[in-house]
Design a protein around this motif. Sequence first.
Motif, PDB file in Angstrom:
ATOM      1  N   ARG A  65     -10.186  29.282  48.889  1.00 38.46           N
ATOM      2  CA  ARG A  65     -10.510  27.870  48.673  1.00 38.46           C
ATOM      3  C   ARG A  65      -9.418  26.961  49.215  1.00 38.46           C
ATOM      4  O   ARG A  65      -9.692  25.917  49.783  1.00 38.46           O
ATOM      5  N   GLU A  66      -8.198  27.400  49.000  1.00 35.97           N
ATOM      6  CA  GLU A  66      -7.062  26.616  49.458  1.00 35.97           C
ATOM      7  C   GLU A  66      -7.164  26.401  50.970  1.00 35.97           C
ATOM      8  O   GLU A  66      -7.000  25.291  51.462  1.00 35.97           O
ATOM      9  N   ALA A  69     -10.190  24.198  51.735  1.00 34.58           N
ATOM     10  CA  ALA A  69      -9.918  22.802  51.389  1.00 34.58           C
ATOM     11  C   ALA A  69      -9.003  22.174  52.429  1.00 34.58           C
ATOM     12  O   ALA A  69      -9.227  21.048  52.870  1.00 34.58           O
ATOM     13  N   GLU A  72     -10.966  21.546  55.556  1.00 33.05           N
ATOM     14  CA  GLU A  72     -11.905  20.435  55.389  1.00 33.05           C
ATOM     15  C   GLU A  72     -11.195  19.096  55.437  1.00 33.05           C
ATOM     16  O   GLU A  72     -11.674  18.152  56.035  1.00 33.05           O
ATOM     17  N   ASP A 104     -18.157  20.415  48.499  1.00 32.85           N
ATOM     18  CA  ASP A 104     -17.358  19.965  47.350  1.00 32.85           C
ATOM     19  C   ASP A 104     -17.979  20.452  46.041  1.00 32.85           C
ATOM     20  O   ASP A 104     -17.275  20.933  45.147  1.00 32.85           O
ATOM     21  N   THR A 107     -17.491  24.082  45.544  1.00 31.31           N
ATOM     22  CA  THR A 107     -16.109  24.346  45.135  1.00 31.31           C
ATOM     23  C   THR A 107     -15.928  24.030  43.654  1.00 31.31           C
ATOM     24  O   THR A 107     -15.291  24.791  42.926  1.00 31.31           O
ATOM     25  N   LEU A 130      -7.372  21.078  41.987  1.00 34.89           N
ATOM     26  CA  LEU A 130      -8.479  21.307  42.921  1.00 34.89           C
ATOM     27  C   LEU A 130      -9.715  20.541  42.463  1.00 34.89           C
ATOM     28  O   LEU A 130     -10.407  19.896  43.263  1.00 34.89           O
ATOM     29  N   ARG A 133      -9.300  16.805  43.121  1.00 32.23           N
ATOM     30  CA  ARG A 133      -9.418  16.454  44.529  1.00 32.23           C
ATOM     31  C   ARG A 133     -10.873  16.507  44.995  1.00 32.23           C
ATOM     32  O   ARG A 133     -11.359  15.589  45.646  1.00 32.23           O
ATOM     33  N   HIS A 134     -11.564  17.594  44.614  1.00 36.39           N
ATOM     34  CA  HIS A 134     -12.936  17.743  45.098  1.00 36.39           C
ATOM     35  C   HIS A 134     -13.898  16.821  44.362  1.00 36.39           C
ATOM     36  O   HIS A 134     -14.891  16.387  44.935  1.00 36.39           O
TER      37      HIS A 134
END
Length: 154
Positions: A65-66, A69, A72, A104, A107, A130, A133-134
Amino acid sequence: MERYFWHLNAAQADGMACVVCGANFLTAKITSVPVGRSPADETQVFACKSPCVGRIVADSERMARELRAAAELDGADLTDGTDGAECENGVFCVDGHFGSLLRDLRTLAGTEALLATADDIPTIRFLLSLTARHAETAMMRARLVLARTTDEEG
Ligand SMILES: [Zn+2]
């Protein structure tokens, strides 16, 4: 699975102990599953089926994911009104803001699942940042898509 595990003690490197918690499979009644290899000699190494494998999975998902992200954030610019312009389906194109919004939301759904099982503070803090942010980008993208669809209707 060919993931390597580093910094193993002798028992872990021999597959006799859990690579996460160090529990000895010879003395403890623990179900173990193969999770990767020792980089020294390619020996298969193991972890407790529960909960240690879950932590390895969560770690891997977190890293994935990191990366996702980061990629993206590099690729998507919310102030740039031109992306999606080359897309035939306009605002609902999977490559445009709608697609980013879906990513998003995926996630966030994944983060929810990980938060439900995370049990250490650093992981929980990472998942929360996370989420923030998403959730924020999801809000902006949802508003952007809403604004554009309103424009199209009117
Ligand atoms: Zn373990």
